[in-house]
Design a protein around this motif. Sequence first.
Motif, mmCIF file in Angstrom:
data_model
loop_
_atom_site.group_PDB
_atom_site.id
_atom_site.type_symbol
_atom_site.label_atom_id
_atom_site.label_comp_id
_atom_site.label_asym_id
_atom_site.label_seq_id
_atom_site.Cartn_x
_atom_site.Cartn_y
_atom_site.Cartn_z
ATOM 1 N N ASP A 215 0.251 -0.977 -0.445
ATOM 2 C CA ASP A 215 0.563 0.395 0.086
ATOM 3 C C ASP A 215 0.619 1.265 -0.350
ATOM 4 O O ASP A 215 0.442 2.252 0.348
ATOM 5 N N GLY A 216 2.055 1.350 -0.129
ATOM 6 C CA GLY A 216 2.878 2.442 0.299
ATOM 7 C C GLY A 216 3.175 2.536 0.829
ATOM 8 O O GLY A 216 4.174 3.398 1.421
ATOM 9 N N SER A 217 2.759 2.425 2.642
ATOM 10 C CA SER A 217 3.398 2.523 3.657
ATOM 11 C C SER A 217 4.817 1.772 4.042
ATOM 12 O O SER A 217 5.095 1.100 3.442
ATOM 13 N N VAL A 218 5.859 2.205 4.593
ATOM 14 C CA VAL A 218 7.392 2.106 5.095
ATOM 15 C C VAL A 218 6.997 1.586 6.467
ATOM 16 O O VAL A 218 6.604 2.582 7.327
ATOM 17 N N VAL A 219 7.370 0.969 7.295
ATOM 18 C CA VAL A 219 7.507 -0.175 8.210
ATOM 19 C C VAL A 219 8.937 -0.310 8.443
ATOM 20 O O VAL A 219 9.665 -0.563 7.977
ATOM 21 N N SER A 220 8.836 0.271 10.024
ATOM 22 C CA SER A 220 10.399 0.394 10.487
ATOM 23 C C SER A 220 10.489 -0.695 11.959
ATOM 24 O O SER A 220 9.310 0.189 12.444
ATOM 25 N N TRP A 221 11.431 -1.133 12.165
ATOM 26 C CA TRP A 221 11.942 -2.016 13.629
ATOM 27 C C TRP A 221 13.279 -1.956 13.794
ATOM 28 O O TRP A 221 14.148 -1.641 12.695
ATOM 29 N N SER A 222 13.756 -2.268 14.701
ATOM 30 C CA SER A 222 14.991 -2.116 15.368
ATOM 31 C C SER A 222 14.579 -3.640 16.200
ATOM 32 O O SER A 222 14.518 -4.874 15.628
ATOM 33 N N ASN A 223 15.084 -3.965 17.433
ATOM 34 C CA ASN A 223 14.731 -4.869 18.240
ATOM 35 C C ASN A 223 13.537 -4.287 19.182
ATOM 36 O O ASN A 223 13.285 -5.258 20.685
#
Length: 744
Positions: A215-223
Motif C-alpha cells: 500500500d506504499g507505507s513503510v514499516v520500521s523496526w529495530s529490537n
Amino acid sequence: MIKTLVTLSRGSSRQAGGAFTGLRTSLAAKLPPLAVYACACFAASISGSHAVTTGDWVSSSYQEIVVPDNIALPYRDITAISGGDLHTVALRQGGKVMAWGPGYDGQLDVPAAANSGVTAISAGYKHSLALKQDGSVLAWGLNTSGQTTVPVAAQSGVIAVAAGGRHSLALKQDGSVVAWGQVYSTTPPPVPPEAQSGVIAILAGGDTSWALKQDGSVVSWSNGAASTIQTGVAAMATGHQHQVFLKQDGTVAIQGFYLYGTGQQTPATVPAEAQSGVIAVAAGGQHTLALKQNGSVVAWGYGPGNSVPTAAQSGVIAIAAGREHSLALKQDGSVVVWGTYSDSAGSSGTPAAMPAAIRSSVTDIAAGFGFDLALKQDGGVVAWGKSSYGLTTVPAGAQSGVTAIAAGGDHAVARRQDGSIVAWGLYGQNAVPVAAQSGVTAIAAGYAHTVALTQAGKVVAWGSNSAGQTTVPAEAESGITAIAAGNSTTVALTQAGKVLAWGDNFHGQVTVPAAAESGVMAIAAGSNLTAALKRDGSVVAWGKPYDGQAFVDVTVPVAAQSGVIAITAGGDHIVALKQDGSVVAWGYNGNGATVVPADALNGVSEMVSNSFDRATFYHLGTPPPLDQDGDGLSDAAEIQMAALGFDPQVNQAALVSALITGAPSAGLYTAAQIQALHPGKTLIPRNPATGKVKLTLDWQKSTNLTSYSDFPASPAGVSVNGAGDIEFEFSPTDAAAFFRLDAH
C-alpha cells in the motif's frame, strides 16, 4: 550503516526470477527499465560488454582515479551496483559478482557460487549478500554476529536481499521477511507481524530494518515494536543518521541529520533540484544522492562523495552510495565512482575508483603515488590521477619517441629513443644531470629521487638525498646491468650477479644477504623491502613489510622458491611471475595488493608495481622468453650456452651476431634457429678447453618403476641412422622390465 533501496510502488506484481513488473502509471514513464529491486541494488537491461583479453592490463587494487578514455576500456557490462562501508560490489551481465575496495574483513572474497546466476546484490557494513536465480542467498565478509550465516528459511524462495550493519534480511515470495545476524544485543533480529506479509521491498541499516508494503507505507523496526513512518513511498534509502524516501509523485522526503567532521549535527534537508522529477535515491554516510529523469545526479550533504563529477551529470540510470563514496551506473553499462574509502574512525582514505582493463595499445605502465603513466605503442606517454605539480601534463618531449617510463612520488621520468631523459613534477627532477642527458639505457624512480643507468654501466642518481639514496658508491660506477629504486633506497645489479644497495636502511632493506651476492638476474625494491631473482628461478627477499599494524619479516612462499622468471615489488608486497604465466603475491594485503585479479590468475606476461603504493598492474599474455640484456637471445639460452661466453646480464650483441653468422658456415644452425632459442629444450654444453661436445647416455632398468639399476648396452647395438638419430637395439633378458634413458 549505508544502504540504498529502489522499489516498486503499489500495484506491483511478481514474475518469475524475483523481478517485478506493474509500475504505477505515474512513475512508469520516469523510471529506467529496472529489472531487480533490492537494497543497494539497481539493475538495468543494457548492452555492451568488455571481456578482458590478451594484451590488456589489469590492476590488483583500485586506482586513485579512473583511467582516461584514450587508453582505458572499463567494464561495460555492469547491471547493478551497491556501496558498502569499505567496499563496493557490482553485478555483471551473466550474473557474475565483482568487488573492490580495501575490504579488510573478507568483503572482497566473493564466493565461487557468485560467478554466475546472481540476480541481485547488497553491500552491508562489512559483509555482502547475493541473490541467486534459484531463490537462494549467498553471503560473505565479516561474520562476528552471524550476519553471513544464511538460515534455512533464506536458502530458497527469496526475491530480494538487504545487508545491514550486523544483520541481514531476505524477502520471500510470499511477502514475508527473514532476518539473521544481530541488532543491538538481540540474536536473531526479531521480525514484527507487520513485516511478515504484504512486503514488496526491504532495507537494512545499522541496527534498524525497513519494509515497504504493497500500500506504499513503510514499516520500521529495530529490537522493539514496529512503527509506520511514511506513506506513498516508491523507494527509500538510509545513511548513517538520516533516511531518504522517494515518493510516488517523484518528490523526496528526508529525516534525520548529517554529522559533520566537527561533530556538529545538521538537519538533513532536500535541495530545490531534488524536489521534483526524481526517479531514484541513495544515501551515504553523511550525504545523499538523487537521480533525475534526465539522467543527471544531484548530491548534497557532507563528505567527498558529495561532489558529482561531469561523467555522472548525464546518461545515468542508477545510483548507489557508501560511507564516503558514490556510484553511478550509466546507460552504456559503465560505472562512475567518486569520493573515498575511509576507515571506521572517519579519516580520509584512498579515492574509490572503478578497476579497469587497459587497452592493448599500451606497452608499459608506471604506477606513481596517486598518479599513473602509460607508454603507448606510438611512443607517447599518457598520465592520469592527481594533477598537482603538473604530473598529468605530459611535456612535449615525452609525447613521442619514448621507450621507457618511471613514476615516483610526485615526479615522472621518460627515456627517449636517443637515450636522453625527460622528467617533470616535484623535487627538481626536471634538472637532469649531464651524465644522464644521453646514453641512458634504463631508468627507475623512488619517492623523491631518480636513478639512470648509462651504456657504460654507470649509475647516475639525483633528487632527494635524505638517506644517501643518490650517493652512488664506487662499486656502482661501472659494470652495472640493472637498477631499481625504493622509497628512499637505490638498488643495482652487477655483471657478476651481485646486488648492491644503498640509502635508507632502517628496516634492513639495503643490507644485502649472502644469497643475493651472486647468481642474481633481476632486482626489485619496495618501500621497506628488497627482492632478488636468482638464476635458478628462486626469489630472495629482505627488509620488513608493514602489515598494517607492525613491521614483520618478509618470508618467501614455497611457490616462489622455484620456476620464477620475473619479480616486482610494491609498497609492502612482492609479486613473482612464474614460467607457466601464473602469479604468486605475498606481503601486506592492504587495498588488496596481494589479491591477484581473476583475469590475472594465469597468462601474465609482465607486472609493474611501485615502491610506495599498494597496487600491481598485470599485462595479460604469454610470457615472452626473458631477455633482460636485450641482445636478442633469451636468458635461458644464454645460461645454457655459458661455456661459449654468454652472460644473461650483459648485452653482448657482437657475440650474438658472431654466433648467428658463424653457425651456418660451421654447419650448425641457421640464423632463425639461433634467434628462436627459448626455454624448453636443454642444449648440450661445449667443453671450453677442447671445444668438443660430449653426450653421455645412461641406460637403467627397473621392474617396479620405483628403483632403477644400471643396464649396460653393448656398443655393437648402438648406431646412428641416416636421419641422425641414435638407435639402440638389444634383447632384454627380463620381459617384464622397464627401461629408462638419461642424457647428461
